[in-house]
Design a protein around this motif. Structure first.
Motif, PDB file in Angstrom:
ATOM      1  N   ALA A 220       0.788  -1.137  -0.003  1.00 33.66           N
ATOM      2  CA  ALA A 220      -0.079  -0.176  -0.036  1.00 33.66           C
ATOM      3  C   ALA A 220       0.892   1.272  -0.048  1.00 33.66           C
ATOM      4  CB  ALA A 220      -0.714  -0.199   1.236  1.00 33.66           C
ATOM      5  N   LEU A 221       0.342   2.238  -0.320  1.00 38.77           N
ATOM      6  CA  LEU A 221       0.899   3.645  -0.446  1.00 38.77           C
ATOM      7  C   LEU A 221       1.391   3.963   0.939  1.00 38.77           C
ATOM      8  CD1 LEU A 221       1.346   5.562  -2.844  1.00 38.77           C
ATOM      9  CD2 LEU A 221      -0.422   6.932  -1.891  1.00 38.77           C
ATOM     10  N   ILE A 222       2.748   4.351   0.992  1.00 40.88           N
ATOM     11  CA  ILE A 222       3.306   4.593   2.498  1.00 40.88           C
ATOM     12  C   ILE A 222       3.225   6.028   2.812  1.00 40.88           C
ATOM     13  CG2 ILE A 222       5.304   4.338   4.163  1.00 40.88           C
ATOM     14  CD1 ILE A 222       6.261   2.334   2.043  1.00 40.88           C
ATOM     15  N   ALA A 223       2.589   6.517   4.123  1.00 44.24           N
ATOM     16  CA  ALA A 223       2.656   7.695   4.536  1.00 44.24           C
ATOM     17  C   ALA A 223       3.917   8.048   5.570  1.00 44.24           C
ATOM     18  CB  ALA A 223       1.515   8.135   5.381  1.00 44.24           C
ATOM     19  N   PHE A 224       5.002   8.521   4.776  1.00 46.61           N
ATOM     20  CA  PHE A 224       6.325   8.712   5.826  1.00 46.61           C
ATOM     21  C   PHE A 224       6.291   9.692   6.567  1.00 46.61           C
ATOM     22  CE2 PHE A 224       7.631   5.967   1.970  1.00 46.61           C
ATOM     23  CZ  PHE A 224       8.291   5.401   2.518  1.00 46.61           C
TER      24      PHE A 224
ATOM     25  N   ILE B 269      -3.018   9.108  -7.746  1.00 44.19           N
ATOM     26  CA  ILE B 269      -1.860   8.874  -8.359  1.00 44.19           C
ATOM     27  C   ILE B 269      -1.335   7.535  -7.808  1.00 44.19           C
ATOM     28  CG2 ILE B 269       0.226   9.639  -8.936  1.00 44.19           C
ATOM     29  CD1 ILE B 269      -0.770  12.643  -8.582  1.00 44.19           C
ATOM     30  N   GLY B 270      -1.413   7.431  -6.743  1.00 47.05           N
ATOM     31  CA  GLY B 270      -0.641   6.002  -6.032  1.00 47.05           C
ATOM     32  C   GLY B 270      -1.416   4.848  -6.916  1.00 47.05           C
TER      33      GLY B 270
ATOM     34  N   LEU C 155       5.622   4.942  -4.330  1.00 47.75           N
ATOM     35  CA  LEU C 155       5.824   4.149  -3.250  1.00 47.75           C
ATOM     36  C   LEU C 155       5.050   4.903  -1.940  1.00 47.75           C
ATOM     37  CD1 LEU C 155       9.345   2.799  -3.334  1.00 47.75           C
ATOM     38  CD2 LEU C 155       7.298   1.800  -4.348  1.00 47.75           C
ATOM     39  N   GLY C 156       5.343   6.202  -1.759  1.00 51.24           N
ATOM     40  CA  GLY C 156       4.522   6.808  -0.487  1.00 51.24           C
ATOM     41  C   GLY C 156       4.861   8.269  -0.863  1.00 51.24           C
TER      42      GLY C 156
END
Length: 824
Positions: free
Chosen positions: A481-485, A542-543, A554-555
């Motif tokens: 899944a899309l990473i929230a850094f 977009i992810g 990736l994030g």
């Protein structure tokens, strides 16, 4: 009665503001201004925003002409640039007793400026025209014009104005910049036609050093300005006869507002006003880089393209006039902080001799003098023995010294004329390596050793705990899944953003590595004004887009004003790097064809396979990344969607992008997927030829490759278009097919361009393609020897179609629009 009075008063005020004339009975003073009949230009007293002291209510005022029909006040001409007015209410611009237009300062009882010409009649008027010129003409016969401001330009060249040389009088019509952003007095730079009679333009420093030339006029263009062939909406003419030589231009569409300027930092620039963004777009500039401007940073100042501001004082020196540097005027240079030993005339035993500071990889200053020395040490002694010597260098050519100021230095320079410069400084400016510091070090170590040990242990424990927490936090989110850094996480995995991969107008890209050793690319976005909620929603959309020819997102990170995107890492870098800066072994034809086809597939997916059509808006070699197997992946897609209204403003600051922009960007019509098709075609030409479209060929001759490609394609001689590094090793069928596709993609009429889906089918061999016509923007070189048309014509019907079309209707019309593309 009262309403009627106010109605009459309002009518009188309206009539006054609409006046375009100064006559003998109606001078101009205070806050008054005159406006051209069409409302395009105004003239009045003007003060630069940075030059006005709002605290005291005072400032310097100048008679100026500015655009009246745009919200951003932009001046195009100033009269009294050397003698400002402190209070416009006590000054007036009036018709003098001899018929000249004069600026008078009643408070000092003196004349500040005059047209200063011989006038046949004392009965004259001054009229502001819609072309931006203030004309002094006969009051009874408007066809008799004695003087025009447009014939006496300051820092701006408007359509209809001449830039040239009167061979009879020797008077040069040239551009001179403002001294700085608050002072319109003449600066050190100038653009003018060669006073020696050749047909080329020079940009000079201090009327002595030429640092840029247009090259001579060859009947069609100036030989060193190949970009002239890539313009769209300008009519240029160069006139050269017995009495005068000059360059003049006009706009094919009067609704487009455009101007040429020379700015305070010595570059000439072409600007176009975009109403949608209410800003000026930079369309063209010369010299290409700021550090190519001679003497930009003044004496003892050095230019560096990698930092802002570009100018900084070298070691041992500081700004001579800090107020000028604050206003972007660096030409005053720098001053020495500590005098040299020989300058102090001191013979004290405590005074140490001067030392030398090594400046590596710098552009050496001009005016070097040779000295007799057999070694670097002897060269140093030769410099020390002369108090006027400020620096020396020693290389394979011998010993060279510099007396007087050091001018035109540049840091991190690897071109011709570069090397190591040894700068002479007072001994106190450099550390003394011979002085012992053992006693001080021993005392410090003895006093703090225990504290350092304890602190080191505590920091080690905290570091290990933070590292375990960070590794656990990131590893939990790497399931696809899309990473929230967190911003701190990205600081850690990029070693505090230490390894830079590249950068551009949208931001800077850094290399990083996740805890599982996965390499990533982190893009730090600049100037993004979206809120956090909107940014997260757009990134999430977009992810979800994944394709083998699109760089995977990736994030992301969104903390406060910080906005970052995390992509998969592409080990081969960009197509621009491989194509123009790669090793001696060039990309072979099979790989190039694979890159062309893969890029087309990626763009087709964005245009036609996503839920909402995504227009990339910035297709160029820099944004095509390559993996380990040279599979192309389109990057930076979706940034137009993220940046929203700011996107067109960001495009104006990008270097090199203008060569890929479709005509629609400048024409102001809505942008459709066909803008990406145009950019793809321009990029495909570079992929075929292995060089930039506008480049210098052999013997310094300029060329514009798309023009050559169209002509060779018509002649059936496409083999000569191939990158010479490939030695002719390419499929003739694929090469012809690629050239035809590129030519169709750059058609001026967007309806004539194929869709990216059709491009894929052509390159795959499922569609045949006919011979393309020559675009009008390229055809101009053969059709008009005296006029350069910068923008192709767009008929009113076409303009209407473009205004009313959407991305989907464009795709539909292009798919069914003619027999150029037929099933194989």
């Amino acid at each position: 009665m009262a309403p009627l009075f106010f109605l009459l008063l309002f009518s009188q005020i309206f009539l006054c503001t609409a006046v375009d004339t100064i006559n003998s009975t109606a001078p101009l003073s205070g806050t008054q201004k005159i406006v051209s009949k069409g409302g395009r230009f105004a003239l009045g007293f003007y003060t630069p925003p940075q030059g006005n002291n709002t605290a005291s209510g005072t400032g310097n005022y100048y008679i100026a002409i500015w655009y009246n029909n745009i919200p951003l006040q932009t001046t195009v001409w100033t009269a009294n640039s050397d003698l400002p007015v402190s209070d416009p209410t006590t000054a007036s611009l009036a018709i003098g007793s001899d018929g000249n237009l004069v600026l008078l300062d009643q408070s000092k009882n003196r004349q500040l400026w005059s047209t200063n010409i011989s006038v046949a009649s004392s009965s004259t008027v001054a009229v502001i025209q819609d072309g931006g010129s203030l004309d002094l003409m006969d009051a009874t016969n408007s066809s008799i014009v004695y003087w025009r401001s447009i014939d006496h330009p300051t820092n701006t060249w408007l359509p209809g104005g001449k830039l040239g040389l009167n061979k009879t009088t020797g008077v040069s019509q040239r551009l001179v910049p403002w001294r700085n952003n608050a002072n319109p007095s003449p600066g050190l730079f100038s653009l003018e036609l060669d006073p020696n009679g050749t047909t080329q333009y020079f940009i000079q420093w201090n009327d002595s050093i030429t640092y840029w030339t247009s090259g001579p006029w060859n009947g069609n263009i100036f030989s060193l300005v190949p970009e002239m062939t890539a313009g769209y909406n300008y009519n240029f003419r160069f006139i050269n006869n017995v009495s005068e030589s000059y360059f003049i231009y006009s706009m094919k569409d009067d609704s487009i507002i455009s101007r040429f300027t020379i700015d305070v930092n010595g570059q000439i620039k072409q600007w176009t006003w975009v109403p949608a963004s209410e800003n000026w777009i930079l369309f063209w500039s010369q010299p290409r880089t700021q550090c190519e401007v001679y003497g930009l940073c003044g004496a003892y100042g050095s230019c560096n393209l990698n930092v802002l501001p570009f100018c900084n004082c070298i070691k041992g020196f500081s700004q001579k006039f800090q107020s000028d540097w604050d206003l972007q005027d660096f030409t005053g240079g720098c001053k020495r902080n500590v005098p040299l030993q020989c300058q102090t005339n001191s013979s004290s035993a405590q005074t140490q001799p001067d030392k030398f500071y090594s400046m590596v990889s710098v552009r050496l200053p001009d005016n070097a003098q040779s000295a007799v020395a057999a070694s670097s040490q002897a060269c140093q002694v030769a410099c020390l023995n002369n108090c006027a010597c400020n620096a020396y260098t020693y290389n394979s050519s011998g010993c060279f010294v510099w007396h007087g100021d050091l001018i035109n230095l540049q840091d991190q320079y690897n071109g011709n004329g570069g090397g190591t410069l040894f700068l002479r400084l007072a001994a106190s400016e450099l550390p003394d390596s011979k002085k012992s510091k053992k006693v001080i070090i021993g005392a410090v170590v003895g006093g703090v050793a225990a504290a350092l040990i304890i602190l080191a242990i505590v920091l080690f424990i905290v570091f290990q705990k933070c590292r375990r927490d960070r590794t656990l936090r990131i590893s939990k989110t790497t399931g696809g899944a899309l990473i929230a850094f967190r911003y701190s996480d990205l600081q850690h995995v990029t070693s505090n953003f230490s390894e830079k991969l590249g950068g551009g107008a949208f931001g800077t890209v850094f290399k990083g590595k996740l805890p599982d050793s996965t390499a990533i690319a982190v893009k730090r976005l600049d100037g993004l004004s979206q809120g956090e909620k909107q940014f997260r929603a757009e990134v999430s959309t977009i992810g979800t887009i994944q394709h083998v020819n699109l760089v995977r997102l990736l994030g992301f990170c969104s903390e406060g004003s910080r906005r970052l995107l995390v992509y998969e890492y592409m080990p081969k870098g960009s197509l621009e790097l491989q194509l123009f800066h790669g090793e001696t072994t060039a990309l072979n034809w099979a790989i190039r064809y694979q890159i062309a086809l893969g890029t087309a597939r990626g763009l087709n997916y964005l245009h036609e396979k996503c839920r909402d059509c995504i227009i990339h808006c910035d297709v160029k070699p820099d944004n095509i990344l390559l993996d380990e197997s040279f599979v192309p992946k389109v990057s930076d897609f979706g940034l137009a969607k993220l940046l929203g209204r700011d996107f067109s403003r960001v495009l104006t600051t990008m270097r090199g992008t203008r060569g890929y922009l479709a005509p629609e960007w400048i024409s102001g019509v809505p942008i459709t997927p066909k803008a990406d098709v145009f950019s793809y075609g321009m990029m495909l030409f570079e992929l075929i030829s292995g060089r930039r479209n506008a480049d210098l060929g052999e013997e310094g001759k300029s060329s514009f490759f798309p023009t050559l490609a169209v002509n060779k394609l018509q002649e059936g001689d496409v083999q000569t278009l191939l990158d010479p590094r490939l030695n002719g090793d390419a499929s003739a069928d694929e090469l012809t097919k690629a050239c035809k596709v590129a030519c169709w993609c750059i058609q001026d009429d967007e309806n004539a361009r194929p869709t990216m889906g059709q491009v894929v089918q052509i390159l795959e061999g499922f569609l045949d393609v006919n011979m393309p016509p020559v675009p009008r923007s390229l055809k101009v070189l053969n059709e008009s020897p005296d006029v350069i048309n910068f923008f192709s014509d767009v008929s009113s019907s076409q303009t209407s179609q473009m205004h009313n079309s959407t991305a989907s209707s464009q795709t539909k019309s292009s798919t069914s629009g003619g027999s150029q593309f037929q099933s194989s």
